[in-house]
Scaffold this motif. Structure first.
Motif, PDB file in Angstrom:
ATOM      1  N   LEU A  20     -69.387  65.654  49.621  1.00  0.00           N
ATOM      2  CA  LEU A  20     -68.449  64.693  49.997  1.00  0.00           C
ATOM      3  C   LEU A  20     -68.865  64.810  51.729  1.00  0.00           C
ATOM      4  O   LEU A  20     -68.362  65.983  52.427  1.00  0.00           O
ATOM      5  N   ILE A  39     -62.237  62.256  52.802  1.00  0.00           N
ATOM      6  CA  ILE A  39     -63.034  63.469  51.911  1.00  0.00           C
ATOM      7  C   ILE A  39     -61.960  64.488  51.125  1.00  0.00           C
ATOM      8  O   ILE A  39     -62.316  64.752  49.999  1.00  0.00           O
ATOM      9  N   LYS A  43     -61.608  64.755  47.168  1.00  0.00           N
ATOM     10  CA  LYS A  43     -61.639  65.927  46.716  1.00  0.00           C
ATOM     11  C   LYS A  43     -60.720  66.266  45.571  1.00  0.00           C
ATOM     12  O   LYS A  43     -60.754  66.874  44.637  1.00  0.00           O
ATOM     13  N   ARG A  44     -59.372  66.027  46.060  1.00  0.00           N
ATOM     14  CA  ARG A  44     -58.365  66.107  45.236  1.00  0.00           C
ATOM     15  C   ARG A  44     -58.387  65.389  43.729  1.00  0.00           C
ATOM     16  O   ARG A  44     -58.184  65.660  42.734  1.00  0.00           O
ATOM     17  N   THR A  47     -61.282  67.070  41.637  1.00  0.00           N
ATOM     18  CA  THR A  47     -60.878  68.181  40.936  1.00  0.00           C
ATOM     19  C   THR A  47     -59.596  68.216  40.111  1.00  0.00           C
ATOM     20  O   THR A  47     -59.400  69.359  39.413  1.00  0.00           O
ATOM     21  N   GLU A  56     -63.530  73.561  42.073  1.00  0.00           N
ATOM     22  CA  GLU A  56     -63.561  73.423  43.734  1.00  0.00           C
ATOM     23  C   GLU A  56     -64.875  74.042  44.059  1.00  0.00           C
ATOM     24  O   GLU A  56     -65.283  73.225  45.224  1.00  0.00           O
ATOM     25  N   CYS A  59     -67.618  71.420  44.428  1.00  0.00           N
ATOM     26  CA  CYS A  59     -67.319  70.096  45.295  1.00  0.00           C
ATOM     27  C   CYS A  59     -67.618  70.745  46.836  1.00  0.00           C
ATOM     28  O   CYS A  59     -66.670  71.136  47.070  1.00  0.00           O
ATOM     29  N   THR A  60     -68.591  70.187  47.256  1.00  0.00           N
ATOM     30  CA  THR A  60     -68.957  70.739  48.587  1.00  0.00           C
ATOM     31  C   THR A  60     -68.493  69.660  49.638  1.00  0.00           C
ATOM     32  O   THR A  60     -68.594  68.636  49.654  1.00  0.00           O
ATOM     33  N   LEU A  61     -67.735  70.131  50.734  1.00  0.00           N
ATOM     34  CA  LEU A  61     -67.097  69.270  51.590  1.00  0.00           C
ATOM     35  C   LEU A  61     -67.940  69.472  52.837  1.00  0.00           C
ATOM     36  O   LEU A  61     -68.037  70.585  53.447  1.00  0.00           O
TER      37      LEU A  61
END
Length: 615
Positions: A20, A39, A43-44, A47, A56, A59-61
């Protein structure tokens, strides 16, 4: 795969990855504060175990990535690790590159016209093409993001890549349009609508949401608020990717579905339901068009109703890919037996006389006859590979050989001599001088199009049939001596009979059939991206190439109960072309899964039986 709900499969979160990317603070362009929220809130959702549940750590922020290298390294690592699904999201400013078809994605220090400060989308597309994940989803929330769909790869090349690789691209705007980030809003318009759909779910949709269903709902909500429409790049398999559970899905209750009838309300407990269905369907006396057929045991059955057709390949849940259907043209002509050749001459003379009198007549178009069909399997995926060998034929030969009950001099008939003693795959080619494509078209507002044949057509006049159907033509579908493409034949039928262009829908082959008259057919579903039922009717009113082929269209909600109720209503249940019920059944399975379709179909049959009993 973690969940298998009613035929649809959700990717394994542990074998999946998400990246993201969001840029909200810029040195040389206006800030986009809502992107920061985008973003983290997305992500919330990703996940959330109630929706997908990707870990988590998977999932790369990337908020405010400083360099192109940062972006590409994150995507490259996720693409290398993902074996099931990969999701890529970007929000920020989108710019037009050096050429009109280029899309550049901005970074915090981006300056317009300086390529060293941007991320060209083509570089990202390269990384995605190298990824071995089974499914890939790209979400772009930026101006001009439609260039990701029709950029330097070209729309056809991208479409073919999406089909083979299982990719879906959704963008917040068209190639030449800006996106919207309302002042003071928590999210940008596109991502806000997307999050709302994922969090709330879609009432009436299946338990798992495919990406095309999500796209349609996001598009509907944005249009309702006067906001720019999103775009999507997908042909075939990409739209069927299911990442998210439908939070609004409610399993139908067998009890409430039948509680409206006092006579049935006392015996509709869950444990009694299968027995009740079996008893009711056995007691229902209906016409059987397969009686006496040598291959009756293989005939298609839906509830108590039979259809004189065999599904040779396909189950609705698995798509038969375009590149896995091959036609080999022998360029040899069929040879009719002397008796049938004489019948053909009669037909030719009769049609010539009708033409000279100014009456309706059938012209003799060049066709193909089915010489042989071989079905094999892909060595790795076990997906079907279909090879069809054809010979030259024509329409008058087809009409002559289809006089199946007409007696020869010795008292036999074409059916008794050439069909019944043989396996359908081992019938002489002259008895199969037609190959049809049958397409079920679903509108963007989830209506299925039922079409009734005109009285002037040669095959099943006045009968209800698929939304569109088209026969394989030797003149039209084999230009420059190239072998025909079955998918293109279906596309031609949809264009000529319904005035729909191939860019407006996703097309998928669901099955291969042969009917009691030994005519072969391919079954397709076409799902419209944005055109609604009302818009389809309006377009048809402005002219259709082959309008004469259909006397009327009915648009019915595309769900098992409504479809069953329409097809098997007493007034039309015996007025269907043989292939149509099988086509609509497989189309429902493709959308809802077999368990839901079987269950809901039984409810509909019970209601129909009760309705007829009370009349």
């Amino acid at each position: 795969m973690t969940d298998t709900l009613y035929g649809a499969q959700q990717p394994d979160p542990k074998a999946s990855r998400a990246v993201l990317i969001g840029v909200h603070d810029f040195a040389h362009m206006p800030d986009l504060p809502a992107v920061h929220n985008n973003i983290f809130d997305l992500k919330r959702v990703l996940t959330d175990p109630q929706l997908w549940g990707i870990p988590e750590g998977n999932c790369t922020l990337l908020p405010q990535p400083a360099t192109v290298r940062d972006v590409l390294q994150a995507i490259r690592q996720a693409a290398r690790e993902a074996t099931d699904a990969l999701l890529l999201y970007y929000a920020g400013h989108g710019l037009i590159g050096h050429s009109d078809d280029e899309l550049w994605l901005s970074l915090p220090d981006t300056e317009e016209g300086h390529i060293e400060t941007v991320v060209p989308y083509d570089w990202i597309a390269h990384e995605l093409r190298e990824c071995k994940a089974v499914r890939k989803v790209v979400l772009l929330d930026c101006c001009f993001s439609g260039r990701a769909v029709t950029g330097s790869m070209g729309p056809e090349e991208l479409a073919n890549w999406a089909l083979v690789r299982g990719t879906f691209v959704m963008t917040s705007s068209a190639a030449h349009k800006i996106s919207t980030a309302p002042t003071g809003a928590t999210h940008t318009a596109f991502t806000g609508a997307l999050l709302q759909v994922l969090k709330e779910g879609i009432p009436g949709a299946p338990p798992l949401l495919d990406m095309m269903t999500i796209f349609r709902e996001v598009n509907s909500r944005l249009k309702a608020n006067g906001l720019p429409s999103p775009e999507q790049g997908n042909r075939g398999l990409g739209g069927s990717i299911t990442l998210f559970r439908n939070r609004a899905y409610t399993r139908p209750s067998q009890i409430t579905a039948l509680a409206s009838s006092d006579q049935t309300a006392g015996s509709t407990a869950e444990e009694d339901f299968p027995e009740k269905v079996a008893t009711a369907l056995q007691e229902w006396q209906v016409e059987d068009p397969t009686a006496g057929w040598a291959w009756r045991d293989e005939a298609f059955r839906w509830g108590p109703f039979w259809a004189p057709v065999i599904i040779v390949e396909g189950d609705g849940a698995n798509i038969i890919r375009e590149e896995d259907v091959h036609i080999i043209v022998s360029h040899q002509s069929i040879k009719l037996p002397p008796e049938i050749q004489a019948w053909r001459q009669e037909i030719e003379e009769e049609q010539r006389a009708r033409r000279e009198r100014g009456e309706d007549y059938f012209w003799n178009g060049n066709r193909y006859a089915i010489d042989n069909i071989v079905i094999s399997r892909h060595p790795v995926t076990e997906a079907p590979i279909i090879t069809i060998r054809v010979k030259n034929s024509d329409y008058y030969s087809f009409l002559a050989a289809q006089q199946l009950e007409r007696e020869f001099a010795d008292g036999t008939t074409p059916r008794s001599r050439y069909l019944d003693p043989n396996d359908p795959l081992d019938v002489p080619a002259f008895m199969s001088s037609s190959f049809g494509t049958n397409i079920a078209v679903v509108t963007a507002d989830n209506k299925i199009i039922f079409s009734r044949r005109g009285r002037a057509v040669g095959s099943h006049p006045g009968f209800w049939n698929s939304s569109a159907n088209e026969a394989l033509s030797r003149d039209i579908d084999s230009q420059a001596r190239n072998a025909p493409n079955i998918y293109d034949v279906a596309r031609r039928g949809v264009r000529e009979e319904l005035a729909l262009e191939k860019s407006e829908y996703d097309l998928a082959m669901l099955g291969l059939t042969v009917d009691r008259r030994n005519q072969w057919g391919a079954l397709f579903i076409a799902e419209l991206h944005t055109l609604t039922g009302d818009e389809f009717r309006a377009r048809r009113s402005r002219g259709v190439a082959d309008k004469f082929e259909h006397a009327e269209h009915q648009l019915i909600p595309f769900n098992p109960q409504d479809v069953v109720s329409f097809i098997y209503d007493r007034e039309r249940r015996n007025l269907w072309a043989p292939t149509a019920p099988a086509l609509f059944y497989l189309s429902l399975v493709n959308r809802y899964g077999r368990t839901i379709v079987e269950y809901e179909s039984n409810l509909a049959f019970l209601k129909l039986k009760e309705k007829e009993k009370n009349k």
